[in-house]
Design an enzyme around this catalytic site. Structure first.
Site, mmCIF file in Angstrom:
data_model
loop_
_atom_site.group_PDB
_atom_site.id
_atom_site.type_symbol
_atom_site.label_atom_id
_atom_site.label_comp_id
_atom_site.label_asym_id
_atom_site.label_seq_id
_atom_site.Cartn_x
_atom_site.Cartn_y
_atom_site.Cartn_z
ATOM 1 N N VAL A 11 0.834 -1.190 0.000
ATOM 2 C CA VAL A 11 0.000 0.000 0.000
ATOM 3 C C VAL A 11 0.874 1.247 0.000
ATOM 4 O O VAL A 11 1.897 1.299 0.674
ATOM 5 C CB VAL A 11 -0.920 0.018 1.248
ATOM 6 C CG1 VAL A 11 -1.797 1.241 1.261
ATOM 7 C CG2 VAL A 11 -1.759 -1.239 1.302
ATOM 8 N N CYS A 12 0.458 2.246 -0.789
ATOM 9 C CA CYS A 12 1.170 3.516 -0.772
ATOM 10 C C CYS A 12 0.148 4.648 -0.745
ATOM 11 O O CYS A 12 -1.042 4.427 -0.937
ATOM 12 C CB CYS A 12 2.119 3.634 -1.961
ATOM 13 S SG CYS A 12 1.343 3.474 -3.557
ATOM 14 N N LYS A 13 0.616 5.852 -0.524
ATOM 15 C CA LYS A 13 -0.258 6.996 -0.290
ATOM 16 C C LYS A 13 -1.256 7.248 -1.416
ATOM 17 O O LYS A 13 -2.446 7.311 -1.200
ATOM 18 C CB LYS A 13 0.599 8.238 -0.049
ATOM 19 C CG LYS A 13 -0.190 9.457 0.327
ATOM 20 C CD LYS A 13 0.725 10.618 0.622
ATOM 21 C CE LYS A 13 -0.060 11.857 0.965
ATOM 22 N NZ LYS A 13 0.829 12.990 1.202
ATOM 23 N N ARG A 18 4.309 2.388 -5.343
ATOM 24 C CA ARG A 18 4.614 1.032 -4.865
ATOM 25 C C ARG A 18 3.558 0.033 -5.300
ATOM 26 O O ARG A 18 3.874 -1.088 -5.699
ATOM 27 C CB ARG A 18 4.774 1.032 -3.341
ATOM 28 C CG ARG A 18 6.061 1.725 -2.891
ATOM 29 C CD ARG A 18 6.114 1.861 -1.413
ATOM 30 N NE ARG A 18 5.202 2.953 -1.044
ATOM 31 C CZ ARG A 18 4.998 3.383 0.181
ATOM 32 N NH1 ARG A 18 5.590 2.804 1.190
ATOM 33 N NH2 ARG A 18 4.175 4.381 0.422
#
Length: 85
Positions: A11-13, A18
């Site tokens: 998970v990324c922002k 990612r």
């Protein structure tokens, strides 16, 4: 040698970098695309309006390294299947 793939969630922002790296590697692993450039272009075009999802060099480099691993893994599988037991 026996390799097992691990299921993971990354998970990324913004859900582009990612996560995109994992998705592009999956596209290559499942052979939906033949090469890194086409897989990344597809992801960029479908994920963002400006076609700039995977832009950080470490991410694009990681995709390239992962694709090299997948090619070597496939070659190893072919070689193993040809081995006489």
């Amino acid at each position: 040698i026996r390799l097992n793939f691990i299921h993971l969630i990354q998970v990324c922002k913004a859900g582009k970098g990612r996560t995109g790296l994992i998705i592009v590697c999956y596209l290559l692993y499942t052979e939906l695309f033949d090469n890194v450039e086409d897989a990344m272009r597809h992801y960029d075009e479908t994920r963002t309006q400006n076609n700039k999802a995977l832009t950080i060099p470490s991410q694009t480099g990681s995709v390239t390294i992962s694709s090299t691993f997948l090619i070597l893994y496939a070659q190893m599988q072919i070689a193993t299947s040809r081995r006489i037991t």
